[in-house]
Write a protein that holds these residues in place. Structure first.
Motif, PDB file in Angstrom:
ATOM      1  N   GLU A 171       0.845  -1.208   0.000  1.00 32.19           N
ATOM      2  CA  GLU A 171       0.000   0.000   0.000  1.00 32.19           C
ATOM      3  C   GLU A 171       0.872   1.247   0.000  1.00 32.19           C
ATOM      4  O   GLU A 171       1.962   1.257   0.583  1.00 32.19           O
ATOM      5  N   ARG A 190      -4.068   3.087  -1.068  1.00 34.89           N
ATOM      6  CA  ARG A 190      -4.282   2.481  -2.401  1.00 34.89           C
ATOM      7  C   ARG A 190      -3.196   1.425  -2.639  1.00 34.89           C
ATOM      8  O   ARG A 190      -2.070   1.544  -2.157  1.00 34.89           O
ATOM      9  N   GLN A 247      -2.456   4.282  -9.057  1.00 32.18           N
ATOM     10  CA  GLN A 247      -2.963   3.262  -8.154  1.00 32.18           C
ATOM     11  C   GLN A 247      -3.288   1.995  -8.920  1.00 32.18           C
ATOM     12  O   GLN A 247      -3.631   2.042 -10.115  1.00 32.18           O
ATOM     13  N   SER A 250      -9.283   0.700  -8.102  1.00 32.69           N
ATOM     14  CA  SER A 250     -10.068   1.794  -7.519  1.00 32.69           C
ATOM     15  C   SER A 250     -10.316   1.622  -6.020  1.00 32.69           C
ATOM     16  O   SER A 250     -10.881   2.508  -5.388  1.00 32.69           O
ATOM     17  N   LYS A 251      -9.905   0.509  -5.453  1.00 33.87           N
ATOM     18  CA  LYS A 251     -10.161   0.256  -4.031  1.00 33.87           C
ATOM     19  C   LYS A 251      -9.235   1.093  -3.148  1.00 33.87           C
ATOM     20  O   LYS A 251      -8.075   1.309  -3.498  1.00 33.87           O
ATOM     21  N   SER A 252      -9.750   1.487  -1.982  1.00 39.13           N
ATOM     22  CA  SER A 252      -8.946   2.321  -1.091  1.00 39.13           C
ATOM     23  C   SER A 252      -9.053   1.865   0.372  1.00 39.13           C
ATOM     24  O   SER A 252      -8.770   2.634   1.285  1.00 39.13           O
TER      25      SER A 252
END
Ligand SMILES: [Ca+2]
Ligand SMILES: [Ca+2]
Length: 288
Positions: A171, A190, A247, A250-252
């Protein structure tokens, strides 16, 4: 007496002199190779009729020697030119073959590097594979310290019941107060992409910490910021993170794992100048 003589006939207004080879010489030659008559230009304006018996044996011998000499000279010159041309042509072929072989071989050689935080490679570099950055959990005691570029199309091993989990995704632990001034976008939590790049016709690759430009004769692949684990956690390798980091998806969500933190300088054993206290550390990957 007639055996050693020949006739020289000079006609009125005739432009040519005809010399007849003595019969003894004429009889020694045969077929097309026989050159018993030699034709020579004569001076103009000799309009009188002339008939004389002349002994031309010596002249024939001189002519024969002269002709042989000229033929040898001509053949020698011609052979020299031909051989020179053959050698030149052969050298051109050899040179072209060598150049083609070198170019072909150079196409097979090159250097590879990981472009952290980007899915693709710089212009002209071949993408070997793209994937997700990973590594050990940020506060695990054991395991590896290096970041890994994990392919998007892994070939997985069999499931195991015992635990020794040391492979995590990575990350960006980069929030507003940690982000280098030259980086844009929201990267916190991200996941991190990476690309393995192959640059053909190069033999060396280096990462220069503390600079954003390569030294003379080196070619920049990408530049960015030097990052590693936070100094409160277990150490990792340094990695040069592309200034235009992107990134992975799209996940955070905040899963942690292997973490990337921008690092700062600390003056003391690190001499300032030339370095500057508590500054972002630039980096550049160079090849040649
Ligand atoms: Ca995450
Ligand atoms: Ca996190």
């Amino acid at each position: 007496m007639a055996r050693n003589f020949c006739w020289i006939n000079i006609g009125v207004c005739c432009m040519l002199l005809t010399v007849r080879i003595p019969s003894s010489l004429a009889s020694e030659c045969n077929g097309d190779s026989c050159r018993d008559v030699i034709t020579m230009p004569l001076l103009d304006d000799m309009k009188a009729t002339l008939k004389a018996d002349l002994d031309v044996t010596n002249m024939n011998n001189h002519l024969k020697a002269y002709i042989e000499q000229q033929i040898q000279k001509g053949v020698k010159t011609a052979m020299k030119d031909i051989m020179g041309q053959l050698i030149d042509n052969k050298l051109e072929v050899v040179n072209a073959t060598i150049v083609a072989t070198i170019i072909e071989e150079l196409e097979r050689y090159g250097v590879t590097y990981v472009r952290w935080e980007r899915k693709g490679c710089p212009d002209g570099a071949e993408l070997v594979y793209t994937g997700q950055a990973g590594g050990n959990y940020y506060d695990h005691k054991g395991g590896g310290v290096n970041y890994l570029c994990l392919p998007n199309d892994p070939e997985n091993g069999e499931h195991q019941s015992s635990t020794n989990s040391q492979l995590y995704g990575a990350e960006y632990q980069i929030f507003k107060n940690q982000k280098p001034h030259g980086m844009s976008g929201s990267l916190g939590n991200r996941e991190v992409p990476c690309g393995v790049c192959h640059r053909k016709r190069r033999s060396s690759v280096i990462t220069v910490p503390g600079r954003k430009t390569c030294y003379e004769d080196w070619n920049p692949e990408y530049n960015g910021y030097l990052m590693a684990a936070h100094n409160d956690y277990k150490r990792t390798d340094y990695a040069c993170i592309d200034v235009n980091a992107e990134q992975f998806d799209s996940k955070s969500s905040d899963e942690n794992g292997a973490l990337f933190y921008p690092i700062r300088t600390k003056c003391g054993s690190l001499r300032c100048p030339p370095f500057k206290e508590h500054a972002d550390v630039l980096c550049v990957v160079c090849t040649k």
